[in-house]
Design an enzyme around this catalytic site. Structure first.
Site, short mmCIF file in Angstrom:
data_model
loop_
_atom_site.label_atom_id
_atom_site.label_comp_id
_atom_site.label_asym_id
_atom_site.label_seq_id
_atom_site.Cartn_x
_atom_site.Cartn_y
_atom_site.Cartn_z
N HIS A 275 5.30 -2.20 7.84
CA HIS A 275 5.94 -1.00 8.41
C HIS A 275 6.65 -1.31 9.74
CE1 HIS A 275 3.63 1.35 5.59
NE2 HIS A 275 4.06 2.48 6.09
N SER B 93 0.83 -1.20 0.00
CA SER B 93 0.00 0.00 0.00
C SER B 93 0.87 1.26 0.00
CB SER B 93 -0.90 0.00 1.22
OG SER B 93 -0.11 -0.12 2.39
N CYS C 238 2.71 -6.38 9.90
CA CYS C 238 2.52 -5.24 9.00
C CYS C 238 3.91 -4.83 8.54
CB CYS C 238 1.86 -4.10 9.77
SG CYS C 238 1.92 -2.52 8.90
#
Ligand code: DGL
Length: 269
Positions: free
Chosen positions: A186, A11, A184
């Site tokens: 990140h 994303s 995730c």
């Protein structure tokens, strides 16, 4: 030999943690990366929207004739991949399988924590895969929606980060997990602060990095390696500003990518 590139998308920026691993493990492979920076975040959106975005991201990468696709986004891998896996003519791998494989391998007390975006935790994908491996493993999931904005604003290891970590992770720590999946892409950027809070006895697993190891087997078994080695090996595309991506992307990759990023209109795919 198959000199087509490996397609990777996320994303936004986080998928570059997977790209970094792939570059290191497979120095001869070309990579075509798409960061959907114009539509990030995915993690707070409905499953329908995540599916729609995932389809267009895949179509974009296929327009670049990639030989396989890595979904280097915890959210898209959890919420969309199980439904679309068979829909395209190329192999598509997500980060969930790779992360679970490693977590199940290293846990000793069979208590695994999973942190990720709201959509990832809600999908229950990590929890499901873990149970498929071993029904007796206990899982503890927690959505950590503030972690992504912390990373995007460069708060990798600050007082603010410590406060948010305590707020989100105290329950999981109290449960006595010995393994924590950073679900995730990140989150590896917060690894130092998370590790300090969880303590030495807890193993942190970064599925985005594990996926590169997972590919080693896939490239040997199902696909062919590439022997490309030139300056045009890596191509980065985004759906919003090139400058911001180049700046933070260079931090994720620990190498400068100035001048190598192009903006595209993802709505056309
Ligand atoms: N890339 C997403 C993930 O790994 C985090 C950012 C977002 O919410 O889109 O889940």
């Amino acid at each position: 030999m198959d000199n087509r590139s490996i397609g990777v998308f996320d994303s936004g920026l986080g998928g570059l943690t997977s790209v970094k691993e792939i570059m290191e493990l497979f120095p001869n492979e070309s990579i075509t990366y798409f960061g959907d920076t114009g539509r990030v975040p995915y993690g707070t959106r409905s499953k329908e929207t995540i599916l729609k975005y995932t389809h267009s991201d895949i179509r974009f990468l296929l327009s670049h004739d990639v030989k396989m696709i890595v979904i280097a986004c915890g959210t898209a891998s959890s919420a969309a991949l199980p439904e679309i896996k068979e829909e395209y003519g190329v192999p598509i791998y997500g980060v969930v399988d790779a992360g679970v494989y490693e977590a199940v391998r290293v846990t000793k007390n069979k208590k695994i924590g999973i942190i990720g975006t709201s959509a990832t935790i809600k999908s229950g994908a990590y929890q499901r895969y873990i149970k498929e491996y071993d029904e007796s493993i206990q899982t503890f999931g927690k959505a950590c929606p503030l972690f992504v904005p912390l990373v995007e604003n460069g708060h990798f290891d600050t007082k603010v980060t410590d406060l948010v970590i305590e707020e989100y992770l105290s329950e999981i720590r109290d449960e006595g997990v010995d393994t924590l999946i950073l679900g995730c892409t990140h989150y590896p950027l917060l690894e130092k602060a998370i590790a300090r809070y969880m303590g030495d006895s807890v193993r942190l697993i970064s599925p985005g990095q594990e996926v590169a190891k997972f590919l080693r087997k896939k490239l040997n078994d199902d696909l062919r390696h590439s022997d490309v080695k030139d300056k045009e090996q890596y191509h980065f595309y985004v759906s919003d500003s090139v400058e911001g991506f180049e700046e933070l992307g260079s931090i994720f990759l620990e190498t400068k990518i100035d001048g190598q990023v192009r903006k595209i209109d993802i709505e056309k795919y």
